[in-house]
Write a protein that holds these residues in place. Structure first.
Motif, PDB file in Angstrom:
ATOM      1  N   PRO A   1      18.101 -69.498  -6.310  1.00  0.00           N
ATOM      2  CA  PRO A   1      17.724 -68.035  -6.097  1.00  0.00           C
ATOM      3  C   PRO A   1      18.858 -67.103  -5.778  1.00  0.00           C
ATOM      4  O   PRO A   1      19.890 -67.563  -4.769  1.00  0.00           O
ATOM      5  CB  PRO A   1      16.569 -67.784  -5.139  1.00  0.00           C
ATOM      6  N   GLU A   2      19.148 -66.006  -6.524  1.00  0.00           N
ATOM      7  CA  GLU A   2      20.233 -65.063  -6.145  1.00  0.00           C
ATOM      8  C   GLU A   2      20.370 -64.654  -4.667  1.00  0.00           C
ATOM      9  O   GLU A   2      21.506 -64.512  -4.099  1.00  0.00           O
ATOM     10  CB  GLU A   2      20.278 -63.966  -7.021  1.00  0.00           C
ATOM     11  N   TRP A   3      18.881 -64.602  -3.977  1.00  0.00           N
ATOM     12  CA  TRP A   3      19.042 -63.981  -2.761  1.00  0.00           C
ATOM     13  C   TRP A   3      19.540 -65.098  -1.789  1.00  0.00           C
ATOM     14  O   TRP A   3      20.185 -64.496  -0.617  1.00  0.00           O
ATOM     15  CB  TRP A   3      17.736 -63.496  -2.262  1.00  0.00           C
ATOM     16  N   VAL A   4      19.770 -66.413  -1.990  1.00  0.00           N
ATOM     17  CA  VAL A   4      20.166 -67.204  -1.077  1.00  0.00           C
ATOM     18  C   VAL A   4      21.854 -67.184  -0.875  1.00  0.00           C
ATOM     19  O   VAL A   4      22.176 -67.426   0.185  1.00  0.00           O
ATOM     20  CB  VAL A   4      20.129 -68.841  -1.590  1.00  0.00           C
TER      21      VAL A   4
ATOM     22  N   SER B   1       2.872 -70.076 -11.406  1.00  0.00           N
ATOM     23  CA  SER B   1       1.736 -69.278 -11.835  1.00  0.00           C
ATOM     24  C   SER B   1       2.213 -67.890 -11.598  1.00  0.00           C
ATOM     25  O   SER B   1       1.433 -66.779 -12.128  1.00  0.00           O
ATOM     26  CB  SER B   1       0.702 -69.586 -10.887  1.00  0.00           C
ATOM     27  N   ARG B   2       3.040 -67.525 -10.605  1.00  0.00           N
ATOM     28  CA  ARG B   2       3.287 -66.111 -10.308  1.00  0.00           C
ATOM     29  C   ARG B   2       4.917 -65.724 -10.762  1.00  0.00           C
ATOM     30  O   ARG B   2       5.253 -64.714 -10.663  1.00  0.00           O
ATOM     31  CB  ARG B   2       3.581 -66.195  -8.763  1.00  0.00           C
ATOM     32  N   GLY B   3       5.200 -66.516 -11.832  1.00  0.00           N
ATOM     33  CA  GLY B   3       6.607 -66.191 -12.608  1.00  0.00           C
ATOM     34  C   GLY B   3       7.715 -66.273 -11.647  1.00  0.00           C
ATOM     35  O   GLY B   3       8.591 -65.466 -11.898  1.00  0.00           O
ATOM     36  N   LYS B   4       7.614 -67.101 -10.671  1.00  0.00           N
ATOM     37  CA  LYS B   4       8.626 -66.949  -9.429  1.00  0.00           C
ATOM     38  C   LYS B   4       9.717 -68.271  -9.441  1.00  0.00           C
ATOM     39  O   LYS B   4      10.272 -68.704  -8.404  1.00  0.00           O
ATOM     40  CB  LYS B   4       8.224 -66.559  -8.173  1.00  0.00           C
ATOM     41  N   THR B   5       9.677 -69.020 -10.557  1.00  0.00           N
ATOM     42  CA  THR B   5      10.430 -70.206 -10.699  1.00  0.00           C
ATOM     43  C   THR B   5      11.994 -69.687 -10.678  1.00  0.00           C
ATOM     44  O   THR B   5      12.254 -68.962 -11.506  1.00  0.00           O
ATOM     45  CB  THR B   5      10.096 -71.244 -11.928  1.00  0.00           C
ATOM     46  N   GLY B   6      12.869 -70.547  -9.741  1.00  0.00           N
ATOM     47  CA  GLY B   6      14.130 -69.837  -9.733  1.00  0.00           C
ATOM     48  C   GLY B   6      14.254 -68.771  -8.882  1.00  0.00           C
ATOM     49  O   GLY B   6      15.541 -68.420  -8.427  1.00  0.00           O
TER      50      GLY B   6
ATOM     51  N   PHE C   1      29.419 -75.630   3.620  1.00  0.00           N
ATOM     52  CA  PHE C   1      29.635 -76.156   2.398  1.00  0.00           C
ATOM     53  C   PHE C   1      28.694 -76.830   1.960  1.00  0.00           C
ATOM     54  O   PHE C   1      28.965 -78.186   1.521  1.00  0.00           O
ATOM     55  CB  PHE C   1      30.811 -77.018   2.589  1.00  0.00           C
ATOM     56  N   THR C   2      27.391 -76.545   1.808  1.00  0.00           N
ATOM     57  CA  THR C   2      26.361 -76.915   1.179  1.00  0.00           C
ATOM     58  C   THR C   2      25.572 -75.984   0.571  1.00  0.00           C
ATOM     59  O   THR C   2      26.020 -75.001   0.510  1.00  0.00           O
ATOM     60  CB  THR C   2      25.418 -77.688   2.267  1.00  0.00           C
ATOM     61  N   ALA C   3      24.491 -76.380  -0.298  1.00  0.00           N
ATOM     62  CA  ALA C   3      23.864 -75.403  -1.266  1.00  0.00           C
ATOM     63  C   ALA C   3      23.072 -74.426  -0.331  1.00  0.00           C
ATOM     64  O   ALA C   3      23.186 -73.248  -0.937  1.00  0.00           O
ATOM     65  CB  ALA C   3      22.890 -76.189  -1.889  1.00  0.00           C
ATOM     66  N   VAL C   4      22.733 -74.704   0.735  1.00  0.00           N
ATOM     67  CA  VAL C   4      21.784 -73.654   1.457  1.00  0.00           C
ATOM     68  C   VAL C   4      22.174 -74.078   3.089  1.00  0.00           C
ATOM     69  O   VAL C   4      22.224 -75.290   3.517  1.00  0.00           O
ATOM     70  CB  VAL C   4      20.337 -73.888   1.431  1.00  0.00           C
ATOM     71  N   MET C   5      22.227 -72.757   3.765  1.00  0.00           N
ATOM     72  CA  MET C   5      22.523 -72.752   5.365  1.00  0.00           C
ATOM     73  C   MET C   5      21.412 -72.491   5.955  1.00  0.00           C
ATOM     74  O   MET C   5      20.850 -71.368   5.359  1.00  0.00           O
ATOM     75  CB  MET C   5      23.593 -71.808   5.725  1.00  0.00           C
TER      76      MET C   5
END
Length: 663
Positions: free
Chosen positions: A233-236, A426-431, A513-517
């Motif tokens: 997700p862009e917000w990450v 179902s909520r169109g929120k994939t990704g 240096f990982t995908a998510v902190m």
């Protein structure tokens, strides 16, 4: 695959790689019968097998692509293998068989990786790995005091092979991969030089084989087979996800950290559902809806955070407590797994009982996805959550699909992931919505957008500390799980084992240096130092979040690459340096994408780090600008705030990497 007859048997090869070799004196197949004993205590298992029969099937009859096995010539065949493309189909011709042992050809200098998410040993050669989803254990080392105490007090010590996420798939350094399609308890045994032995406590559906000219292509094939995650997700990319469980005070603490320079993308509050107080301390209230006593006006606060670019995340698991409002609704509809008497099976979680929603019942799965996750979480405003406890299916319950719970236990994490994914879709929120899981099994890749490493101890220990998170990321990443992260600072604090400021800082250095902190207060927040309670830790953490955000353009490219090719964000060194066999067993450093090499400090009290730089590249030390030629081990200074990080001199993003020195 090529099937060739030899005296007394056959050789089965895949693109020139020998897979099976069978002769009367060295059979490839054993079958028999076993009587297992499995005891579960809060996600931990005591498992043993009484082998009634193990018989070598020495005689074979080959007809086309079908191979029938018998004990000896003239006796009826008991088992058959059928070759179809790159699959080996298995058929038991004797109904008494419930154990299968198959010996795969091996070479003495071979390396093997995979097995799901392995936390102790990345290169699996030389060891035996049972594959059963469970709590991984505390300490995971039978020689340590903490593991001994955990075993004695709650059967919770674990061992090197215990993992939340097993998967009967491995990759060989001979550039092939093998997957066993089964949900039964199984074992990969890599202790012999001449063969790998696969043990399955059922008749597997088939063996699937993959081969390629490069490891990159092989990983791509596996990610196509098991599933690929969407882009992050862009917000990450806005910073760290702060894990706080302090009621409405969590917002004030987050603002304190932001004022200190911490870049924040999300606020994760496990306790959004409220707490119950037990003799063990505060526990979450397992009924999945907002508790506005603990978090007043939460919906409005979530909207305010969204306006500032910060998302709110929560927590959910597949259980419902008996004293919550959702339990009677699900119970009346018959949505829970049953006991022997056909009544709702209750599971004791320590002073409160719960029912487990039966996801083999399509109506129950749809209800949980829509009414619980859809309405109570996504519609309420949550942008993500921890989807916990996928490994906890009791093995003595009765399920709607009629399959033995011992066969569904390994499959449960994938079903749980699918329920979460369906709610998001179902909520169109994939990704856009981001849930993360520690449990997994075959196929979880297609549904779960992010793994987390589970409940590491709050220490630097070899089998349960910081270093295990790298191993977990590398092993799972080869099997199609592109994104992995962990609790910064660890989670489990028992028997006087508590965090040090040094541990949090070193963990944050890796997490940048990982995908998510994402941070976590741990199971005993008041006993352990927190990021906002120590000025040095807070300042250090703020800088690490700045580095993470600074590298967002690079991480965004890696995310796009993962969605397109299945390549993980964190990669073993050999993935891009397959001709350098010195890289094959390295598990305490990794490539962040192709261009960055990260070697976190994972032992206490270290101010320098020795690491290996792969051949064929000139490597630049980020903090000093010093250059090193590959194919050598180097020792570099590693003070707090400067974890050993190198970039390829020929990389396209060198200016981005060089700029880290000024942060």
């Amino acid at each position: 695959m090529q099937l060739d007859l030899i005296p007394g048997g056959f050789v089965l090869s895949l693109q020139g790689r020998e897979i099976l070799r069978h002769t009367a004196t060295a059979p490839a197949l054993f079958v028999g019968k076993g009587e297992e004993r499995m005891d579960m205590y809060r996600g931990n298992f005591d498992i043993e097998d009484y082998v009634v029969e193990r018989t070598a099937l020495s005689h074979v009859t080959v007809s086309g692509k079908r191979i029938e096995f018998a004990v000896a010539e003239g006796l009826p065949a008991r088992f058959a293998l059928t070759i179809e493309d790159n699959h080996i189909l298995t058929t038991a011709l004797d109904s008494s068989i419930n154990r299968v042992w198959l010996r795969i050809s091996a070479e003495p200098d071979e390396h093997v990786w995979g097995g799901g998410e392995q936390m102790s040993y990345f290169d699996m050669k030389g060891r035996r790995f049972p594959l059963w989803t469970s709590e991984p254990g505390v300490g995971r080392d039978k020689t340590t005091e903490i593991t001994f105490k955990s075993d004695v007090s709650g059967k919770a010590g674990g061992d090197y092979y215990n993992t939340n996420y097993p998967q009967p798939t491995y990759i060989s350094s001979r550039k092939y991969a093998l997957h066993v399609e089964t949900t039964a308890y199984s074992v990969f045994d890599f202790r012999r030089d001449g063969f790998h032995e696969i043990e399955v406590w059922a008749i597997p559906e088939r063996l699937e084989l993959f081969t390629a000219d490069s490891f990159i292509e092989l990983v791509g094939q596996l990610s196509s087979r098991f599933g690929r995650q969407p882009k992050l997700p862009e917000w990450v990319y806005g910073g760290a996800i702060l894990g706080l469980k302090d009621g409405e005070n969590s917002f004030a603490r987050m603002e304190k950290m932001r004022a200190a320079g911490v870049k924040v993308s999300g606020l994760w509050c496990e306790d959004w559902v409220g707490l119950r107080h037990t003799s063990f301390g505060a526990r979450l209230f397992w009924d999945w809806q907002a508790n506005e006593t603990r978090y007043p006006n939460l919906r409005e606060k979530i909207a305010e955070l969204n306006n500032e670019g910060i998302r709110f995340l929560g927590y959910v698991n597949p259980y419902l407590c008996v004293d919550g409002p959702l339990y009677p609704i699900a119970d009346e509809k018959g949505y829970f797994a049953k006991d022997e008497a056909g009544k709702t099976a209750l599971v004791d979680f320590g002073e409160f009982d719960c029912g487990v929603v039966d996801f083999t019942n399509p109506e129950a799965a749809a209800w949980f996805a829509e009414e619980v996750i859809g309405k109570n979480m996504l519609d309420y405003g949550l942008s993500g959550w921890m989807a916990d406890f996928g490994e906890y299916l009791p093995i003595d319950v009765k399920l709607a699909n009629g399959v033995d719970a011992k066969l569904m236990h390994n499959a449960w994490p994938t079903l749980w992931a699918e329920v979460n994914a369906k709610a998001v879709t179902s909520r169109g929120k994939t990704g856009e919505a981001l849930f993360f899981m520690r449990a997994g099994f075959t196929g979880v890749q297609a549904h779960c957008p992010l793994l987390w490493g589970g409940d590491q101890s709050v220490d630097f220990s070899r089998h349960d500390g910081l270093v295990t998170v790298m191993c977990g990321a590398l092993s799972s990443g080869l099997l199609g799980n592109a994104y992995h992260h962990s609790d910064i600072g660890g989670y489990t604090s028992l028997f006087g084992n508590v965090r040090t400021p040094e541990l949090i800082m070193r963990w944050a250095e890796m997490a940048a240096f990982t995908a998510v902190m994402r941070s976590h207060e741990g199971n005993r927040p008041r006993d352990n130092v927190q990021i906002d309670q120590d000025a040095e830790v807070l300042s250090h953490f703020a800088r690490m979040t700045s580095i993470y955000v600074h590298l967002a353009p690079y991480l965004r490219k890696l995310s796009e690459e993962a969605a397109a090719t299945g390549l993980p964000v964190q990669r073993p060194l050999f993935l891009h340096h397959e001709n350098d066999r010195n890289t094959y067993a390295i598990q305490d450093s990794y490539l962040y994408g192709r261009d960055l090499l990260v070697a976190p400090v994972w032992q206490a009290g270290q101010s320098e780090r020795t690491l290996y730089l792969p051949e064929g590249e000139t490597w630049v030390h980020v903090w000093t600008g010093a250059t090193y030629e590959g194919a050598q081990s180097v020792t570099v200074p590693a003070p707090l705030g400067q974890p050993p990080v190198f970039y390829r001199a020929s990389a396209s993003d060198t200016s981005l990497f060089e700029a880290m020195r000024t942060l």
